[in-house]
Design a protein around this motif. Structure first.
Motif, short mmCIF file in Angstrom:
data_model
loop_
_atom_site.label_atom_id
_atom_site.label_comp_id
_atom_site.label_asym_id
_atom_site.label_seq_id
_atom_site.Cartn_x
_atom_site.Cartn_y
_atom_site.Cartn_z
N GLU A 223 6.13 -0.73 -4.80
CA GLU A 223 7.06 -1.58 -4.06
C GLU A 223 7.37 -1.00 -2.68
O GLU A 223 7.45 -1.74 -1.69
N LEU A 224 7.51 0.31 -2.59
CA LEU A 224 7.77 0.96 -1.31
C LEU A 224 6.62 0.70 -0.33
O LEU A 224 6.84 0.34 0.83
N ASN A 225 5.39 0.84 -0.80
CA ASN A 225 4.22 0.63 0.05
C ASN A 225 4.01 -0.83 0.41
O ASN A 225 3.62 -1.15 1.54
N VAL A 226 4.26 -1.72 -0.54
CA VAL A 226 4.13 -3.15 -0.27
C VAL A 226 5.16 -3.57 0.77
O VAL A 226 4.86 -4.34 1.69
N GLY A 227 6.39 -3.04 0.66
CA GLY A 227 7.43 -3.34 1.65
C GLY A 227 7.03 -2.90 3.05
O GLY A 227 7.23 -3.64 4.03
N ALA B 205 3.91 -2.50 4.18
CA ALA B 205 2.80 -3.35 4.62
C ALA B 205 3.31 -4.72 5.08
O ALA B 205 2.85 -5.24 6.11
N ARG B 206 4.27 -5.27 4.37
CA ARG B 206 4.81 -6.59 4.75
C ARG B 206 5.60 -6.51 6.05
O ARG B 206 5.53 -7.42 6.88
N ARG B 207 6.36 -5.44 6.21
CA ARG B 207 7.13 -5.27 7.45
C ARG B 207 6.18 -5.17 8.64
O ARG B 207 6.40 -5.80 9.68
N TYR B 208 5.10 -4.38 8.48
CA TYR B 208 4.11 -4.28 9.56
C TYR B 208 3.52 -5.66 9.88
O TYR B 208 3.36 -6.02 11.04
N ALA B 209 3.19 -6.42 8.83
CA ALA B 209 2.58 -7.74 9.03
C ALA B 209 3.54 -8.66 9.79
O ALA B 209 3.13 -9.39 10.70
N ASP C 28 -3.19 -8.98 -0.89
CA ASP C 28 -2.33 -8.58 -2.01
C ASP C 28 -2.23 -7.07 -2.06
O ASP C 28 -2.92 -6.41 -2.84
N PRO C 29 -1.37 -6.48 -1.21
CA PRO C 29 -1.26 -5.03 -1.17
C PRO C 29 -0.89 -4.40 -2.52
O PRO C 29 -1.33 -3.30 -2.83
N ALA C 30 -0.11 -5.11 -3.32
CA ALA C 30 0.31 -4.55 -4.62
C ALA C 30 -0.89 -4.25 -5.51
O ALA C 30 -0.91 -3.27 -6.24
N ALA C 31 -1.92 -5.10 -5.43
CA ALA C 31 -3.10 -4.91 -6.27
C ALA C 31 -3.83 -3.60 -5.94
O ALA C 31 -4.48 -3.02 -6.80
N LEU C 32 -3.70 -3.15 -4.70
CA LEU C 32 -4.36 -1.91 -4.29
C LEU C 32 -3.84 -0.70 -5.05
O LEU C 32 -4.54 0.30 -5.20
N PHE C 33 -2.60 -0.77 -5.52
CA PHE C 33 -1.94 0.38 -6.15
C PHE C 33 -1.94 0.32 -7.67
O PHE C 33 -1.41 1.22 -8.32
N ASP D 190 -6.15 6.14 0.04
CA ASP D 190 -7.08 5.05 0.38
C ASP D 190 -6.35 3.70 0.29
O ASP D 190 -6.53 2.83 1.13
N ALA D 191 -5.52 3.55 -0.77
CA ALA D 191 -4.77 2.30 -0.94
C ALA D 191 -3.74 2.13 0.18
O ALA D 191 -3.56 1.02 0.71
N VAL D 192 -3.06 3.21 0.56
CA VAL D 192 -2.06 3.15 1.64
C VAL D 192 -2.74 2.73 2.95
O VAL D 192 -2.25 1.85 3.67
N ILE D 193 -3.88 3.34 3.23
CA ILE D 193 -4.60 3.03 4.48
C ILE D 193 -5.01 1.56 4.51
O ILE D 193 -4.82 0.86 5.51
N GLN D 194 -5.54 1.07 3.38
CA GLN D 194 -5.98 -0.32 3.33
C GLN D 194 -4.79 -1.27 3.42
O GLN D 194 -4.85 -2.30 4.10
N ALA D 195 -3.68 -0.94 2.76
CA ALA D 195 -2.49 -1.81 2.79
C ALA D 195 -1.95 -1.92 4.21
O ALA D 195 -1.54 -3.01 4.64
N GLN D 196 -1.95 -0.84 4.95
CA GLN D 196 -1.38 -0.85 6.29
C GLN D 196 -2.37 -1.33 7.35
O GLN D 196 -2.00 -1.54 8.50
#
Length: 195
Positions: free
Chosen positions: A103-107, A109-113, A88-93, A76-82
């Motif tokens: 950090e891997l997931n935040v990276g 999400a930021r690259r996609y953004a 604040d994607p980090a807060a989701l995890f 759920d957190a991965v889906i919302q982050a992406q």
């Protein structure tokens, strides 16, 4: 004979149907307990016939259930982050994943953004399996990402990579951190899991 007749009446799980693998023993045990209580001939008003509380559930089964729920929270957190909807994607995890996995997931999400990409829809998660040994373990599942699509800001949908067109296995380590389970780093599934 009376017990068997009561098992059939109060617990259809014992009359030939098969619960899903991994739950058969617990379901059977719960049904047997329920049937024994329902079929006892004791007086309801007699304190001596009141069932005695049973011991708590198996700790390993409890840990596996917690990890399976955590794994679904993780996705759920991965889906919302992406999806690009979180500032604040980090807060989701928090409380879900280790620092490295966060950090891997935040990276990602930021690259996609930065590239103007969001993912719409969501993956289909099936066949979740948990194995726990002491304070660590693994959780694996089949993930179908064919309907979880990357979309540009102008609404154009990008075709998914070939490996995402069909269900594929994912495996993550799980770690007990001060009494709470966390999703750890992804593990290469190799040829051990098929979807």
């Amino acid at each position: 004979m009376l017990l068997l007749s009561c098992l059939d009446r109060y617990c259809p799980c014992m009359n030939g149907s098969r619960p899903r693998a991994g739950r058969r023993f617990l379901v059977g045990l719960a049904c047997a307990s329920l049937s024994a209580a329902a079929c006892s001939g004791g007086d309801e008003n007699d304190p001596a016939s009141t069932p005695t509380p049973t011991a708590s559930a198996d700790p390993a089964a409890s840990a596996e259930a917690q990890i399976e729920e955590l794994f679904r929270d993780y996705w759920d957190a991965v889906i919302q982050a992406q999806s690009g909807q979180s500032d604040d994607p980090a807060a989701l995890f928090e409380g879900i994943a280790t620092e490295e996995t966060t950090e891997l997931n935040v990276g990602t999400a930021r690259r996609y953004a930065q590239e103007g990409i969001t993912r719409v829809g969501e993956p289909v998660i099936s066949d979740v399996t948990v194995q726990v040994v002491s304070t660590s373990g693994v959780v694996s599942a089949c993930i179908d990402e064919s309907e979880w699509l990357a979309q540009l800001t102008d609404g154009t949908t990008l075709p998914p990579p070939e490996e995402q067109l069909t269900p594929h296995p994912v495996v993550f380590e799980v770690i007990d951190s001060d009494g709470s389970w966390l999703i750890g780093e992804p593990i290469e599934p190799g040829g051990t899991i098929t979807c």
